[in-house]
Design an enzyme around this catalytic site. Structure first.
Site, PDB file in Angstrom:
ATOM      1  N   LYS A  79       0.844  -1.210   0.000  1.00 20.48           N
ATOM      2  CA  LYS A  79       0.000   0.000   0.000  1.00 20.48           C
ATOM      3  C   LYS A  79       0.875   1.256   0.000  1.00 20.48           C
ATOM      4  O   LYS A  79       0.642   2.179  -0.773  1.00 20.48           O
ATOM      5  CB  LYS A  79      -0.907   0.048   1.243  1.00 20.48           C
ATOM      6  CG  LYS A  79      -1.890  -1.079   1.363  1.00 20.48           C
ATOM      7  CD  LYS A  79      -2.822  -0.886   2.560  1.00 20.48           C
ATOM      8  CE  LYS A  79      -2.158  -0.990   3.905  1.00 20.48           C
ATOM      9  NZ  LYS A  79      -1.684  -2.335   4.273  1.00 20.48           N
ATOM     10  N   ARG A 134      -9.813   1.233   8.554  1.00 16.88           N
ATOM     11  CA  ARG A 134      -9.437  -0.152   8.813  1.00 16.88           C
ATOM     12  C   ARG A 134     -10.516  -0.901   9.576  1.00 16.88           C
ATOM     13  O   ARG A 134     -10.366  -2.079   9.866  1.00 16.88           O
ATOM     14  CB  ARG A 134      -8.174  -0.133   9.656  1.00 16.88           C
ATOM     15  CG  ARG A 134      -6.961  -0.783   9.024  1.00 16.88           C
ATOM     16  CD  ARG A 134      -5.860  -0.634  10.046  1.00 16.88           C
ATOM     17  NE  ARG A 134      -4.717  -1.409   9.756  1.00 16.88           N
ATOM     18  CZ  ARG A 134      -3.607  -0.914   9.196  1.00 16.88           C
ATOM     19  NH1 ARG A 134      -3.538   0.334   8.812  1.00 16.88           N
ATOM     20  NH2 ARG A 134      -2.572  -1.694   9.025  1.00 16.88           N
ATOM     21  N   ARG A 155      11.112  -6.346   4.960  1.00 14.85           N
ATOM     22  CA  ARG A 155      11.054  -4.878   4.895  1.00 14.85           C
ATOM     23  C   ARG A 155      12.153  -4.229   5.723  1.00 14.85           C
ATOM     24  O   ARG A 155      12.414  -4.607   6.856  1.00 14.85           O
ATOM     25  CB  ARG A 155       9.682  -4.429   5.411  1.00 14.85           C
ATOM     26  CG  ARG A 155       9.472  -2.941   5.407  1.00 14.85           C
ATOM     27  CD  ARG A 155       8.041  -2.560   5.330  1.00 14.85           C
ATOM     28  NE  ARG A 155       7.201  -3.240   6.302  1.00 14.85           N
ATOM     29  CZ  ARG A 155       5.866  -3.239   6.237  1.00 14.85           C
ATOM     30  NH1 ARG A 155       5.261  -2.616   5.256  1.00 14.85           N
ATOM     31  NH2 ARG A 155       5.149  -3.863   7.134  1.00 14.85           N
ATOM     32  N   ARG A 193      11.045  -2.649  11.347  1.00 13.35           N
ATOM     33  CA  ARG A 193       9.944  -2.245  12.218  1.00 13.35           C
ATOM     34  C   ARG A 193       9.736  -3.284  13.327  1.00 13.35           C
ATOM     35  O   ARG A 193       9.813  -4.479  13.070  1.00 13.35           O
ATOM     36  CB  ARG A 193       8.656  -2.138  11.396  1.00 13.35           C
ATOM     37  CG  ARG A 193       8.374  -0.758  10.869  1.00 13.35           C
ATOM     38  CD  ARG A 193       7.249  -0.727   9.890  1.00 13.35           C
ATOM     39  NE  ARG A 193       6.005  -1.343  10.331  1.00 13.35           N
ATOM     40  CZ  ARG A 193       4.875  -1.334   9.634  1.00 13.35           C
ATOM     41  NH1 ARG A 193       4.833  -0.720   8.466  1.00 13.35           N
ATOM     42  NH2 ARG A 193       3.792  -1.910  10.079  1.00 13.35           N
ATOM     43  N   ARG A 248      -1.234  -9.523  12.697  1.00 13.91           N
ATOM     44  CA  ARG A 248      -1.757  -8.395  11.889  1.00 13.91           C
ATOM     45  C   ARG A 248      -2.597  -8.917  10.735  1.00 13.91           C
ATOM     46  O   ARG A 248      -3.614  -8.326  10.368  1.00 13.91           O
ATOM     47  CB  ARG A 248      -0.594  -7.529  11.383  1.00 13.91           C
ATOM     48  CG  ARG A 248      -0.095  -6.563  12.460  1.00 13.91           C
ATOM     49  CD  ARG A 248       1.331  -6.103  12.212  1.00 13.91           C
ATOM     50  NE  ARG A 248       1.535  -5.483  10.931  1.00 13.91           N
ATOM     51  CZ  ARG A 248       2.711  -5.431  10.294  1.00 13.91           C
ATOM     52  NH1 ARG A 248       3.788  -5.968  10.841  1.00 13.91           N
ATOM     53  NH2 ARG A 248       2.813  -4.846   9.139  1.00 13.91           N
TER      54      ARG A 248
HETATM   55  N1  LIG Z   1      -6.725   2.993  10.728  1.00 13.56           N
HETATM   56  C1  LIG Z   1      -6.126   2.391  11.781  1.00 13.56           C
HETATM   57  N2  LIG Z   1      -6.870   1.934  12.812  1.00 13.56           N
HETATM   58  C2  LIG Z   1      -6.295   1.351  13.882  1.00 13.56           C
HETATM   59  N3  LIG Z   1      -4.975   1.143  14.021  1.00 13.56           N
HETATM   60  C3  LIG Z   1      -4.169   1.577  13.011  1.00 13.56           C
HETATM   61  C4  LIG Z   1      -4.714   2.223  11.838  1.00 13.56           C
HETATM   62  N4  LIG Z   1      -3.690   2.554  11.020  1.00 13.56           N
HETATM   63  C5  LIG Z   1      -2.570   2.125  11.632  1.00 13.56           C
HETATM   64  N5  LIG Z   1      -2.845   1.534  12.819  1.00 13.56           N
HETATM   65  C6  LIG Z   1      -1.881   0.953  13.772  1.00 13.56           C
HETATM   66  O1  LIG Z   1      -0.561   1.109  13.247  1.00 13.56           O
HETATM   67  C7  LIG Z   1       0.026  -0.168  12.949  1.00 13.56           C
HETATM   68  C8  LIG Z   1       0.891  -0.065  11.708  1.00 13.56           C
HETATM   69  O2  LIG Z   1       0.089   0.323  10.610  1.00 13.56           O
HETATM   70  P1  LIG Z   1       0.586   0.150   9.107  1.00 13.56           P
HETATM   71  O3  LIG Z   1       1.937   0.740   8.969  1.00 13.56           O
HETATM   72  O4  LIG Z   1      -0.486   0.665   8.223  1.00 13.56           O
HETATM   73  O5  LIG Z   1       0.746  -1.424   9.025  1.00 13.56           O
HETATM   74  P2  LIG Z   1       0.467  -2.579   7.976  1.00 13.56           P
HETATM   75  O6  LIG Z   1       1.816  -2.849   7.392  1.00 13.56           O
HETATM   76  O7  LIG Z   1       0.016  -3.680   8.917  1.00 13.56           O
HETATM   77  O8  LIG Z   1      -0.557  -2.203   6.967  1.00 13.56           O
HETATM   78  C9  LIG Z   1      -1.161  -1.120  12.831  1.00 13.56           C
HETATM   79  O9  LIG Z   1      -0.819  -2.470  13.083  1.00 13.56           O
HETATM   80  C10 LIG Z   1      -2.080  -0.554  13.917  1.00 13.56           C
HETATM   81  O10 LIG Z   1      -1.645  -0.928  15.209  1.00 13.56           O
END
Ligand SMILES: Nc1ncnc2c1ncn2[C@@H]1O[C@H](COP(=O)(O)OP(=O)(O)O)[C@@H](O)[C@H]1O
Length: 303
Positions: free
Chosen positions: A82, A159, A193, A240, A251
């Site tokens: 994404k 989300r 990553r 990360r 996740r």
């Molecule tokens: N819209 C959201 N609602 C709730 N938690 C979020 C949201 N966006 C990000 N997070 C939190 O930040 C973390 C990292 O998000 P992100 O970098 O988008 O991870 P991913 O690689 O899992 O898509 C998520 O696992 C969650 O804990």
């Protein structure tokens, strides 16, 4: 759109707001639910929604040359790419790429109780409470509005269906791009990553090569070469904290449970563009541009 007077409460001094968020996180952390934070009483969510409404209200277009006012969303499992594709489209279209994961990580880098509570959730692969993420997003949009930004590509938001409903109540999303990649590749991509701690650029050391089946209807071979850093980033790479095998699996589980219903939410509204990534960036990017009808006028601008 009318803005509720409750906003004043939300924009009260930061400490007061942090106390609300802090107690929210304490409740989430002590929740016995295996599926992450439980939602809290209506009032917090309403306040966060009012704040989001204010930050998404229209500002005068800063520059007519910037073209259309895109309001796009990227959905997709962790590791699907994404961030990569949202960031490329952001450069191409001249609209900001807003990743809620980045906003959360910025918050984590500060010290204090709130950051450590937040870290507990994120590092265990749980979602942070809707109210909290909406408040962070509102602040980011408000700051962008002050700088004259218009439009956005959201990555990682919404989300949950609650987040999608709130977003729908305050703004009109034009398009939702649902990126898909074979499940076998997702874990490997998250584990591979790497991020440059200095410039923030994303790389991937994984070399994904999934053999195709022999049958006629079997999936073809999928090859995704590593995306290696240039020499000046090489020694500064970090991983990360939530990119461990155990947390990535959690996740993915949380995505299927909490975020997959969001796909259906937008599908029903005719806004969902399903996009199956055929491989790495060289194969996928031109195909994505074609799917978005951007290949003719914009391709020359691609790096
Ligand atoms: N819209 C959201 N609602 C709730 N938690 C979020 C949201 N966006 C990000 N997070 C939190 O930040 C973390 C990292 O998000 P992100 O970098 O988008 O991870 P991913 O690689 O899992 O898509 C998520 O696992 C969650 O804990």
């Amino acid at each position: 759109m009318a803005v509720s007077h409750r906003l004043f409460k939300l924009f009260s001094p930061l400490t007061a707001q942090k106390n609300t968020l802090s107690s929210l996180l304490i409740r989430s952390l002590s929740s016995s639910s295996p599926h992450g934070p439980s939602l809290d009483p209506e009032i917090d969510l309403k306040e966060a929604a009012a704040e989001l409404e204010k930050s998404t209200s229209l500002s005068p277009s800063p520059s007519p040359s910037k073209g259309r006012n895109f309001h796009w969303v990227f959905l997709g499992c962790p590791g699907v790419g994404k961030g990569t594709y949202a960031s490329r489209l952001s450069t191409l279209l001249g609209v900001p790429h807003i990743a809620t994961g980045d906003l959360v990580r910025e918050e984590l880098s500060s010290s204090g109780l709130l950051a450590s509570q937040l870290k507990e959730l994120v590092n265990h692969g749980k979602l942070v409470p809707d109210e909290f993420i909406i408040s962070l997003l509102s602040k980011r949009l408000e700051a962008g509005k002050e700088k004259g930004e218009s439009g956005y590509i959201l990555d990682g938001f919404p989300r949950t269906v609650t987040q999608a409903e709130i977003l729908e109540g305050v703004t009109n999303i034009d398009l939702v791009i649902n990126l898909k990649l074979r499940e076998e590749a997702l874990l490997a991509k998250c584990l591979g990553r790497r991020i440059c701690s200095e410039c923030g650029a994303n790389y991937n050391v994984a070399c994904i090569d999934i053999k195709g089946g022999d049958d006629e209807d079997a999936s073809p071979r999928m090859y995704m070469p590593p995306l290696l850093p240039p020499p000046n980033c090489e020694s500064k790479l970090i991983t990360r904290a939530d990119d461990t095998e155990e947390v990535v699996k959690e996740r993915l589980r949380v995505y299927h449970k909490m975020t997959q219903p969001v796909e259906e939410f937008y599908r029903k509204r005719g806004k969902l563009l399903e996009f199956e990534l055929p491989g790495g960036i060289p194969q996928s990017w031109p195909k994505l541009l074609r799917a978005l009808h951007l290949e003719d006028d914009k391709q020359s601008a691609i790096a």
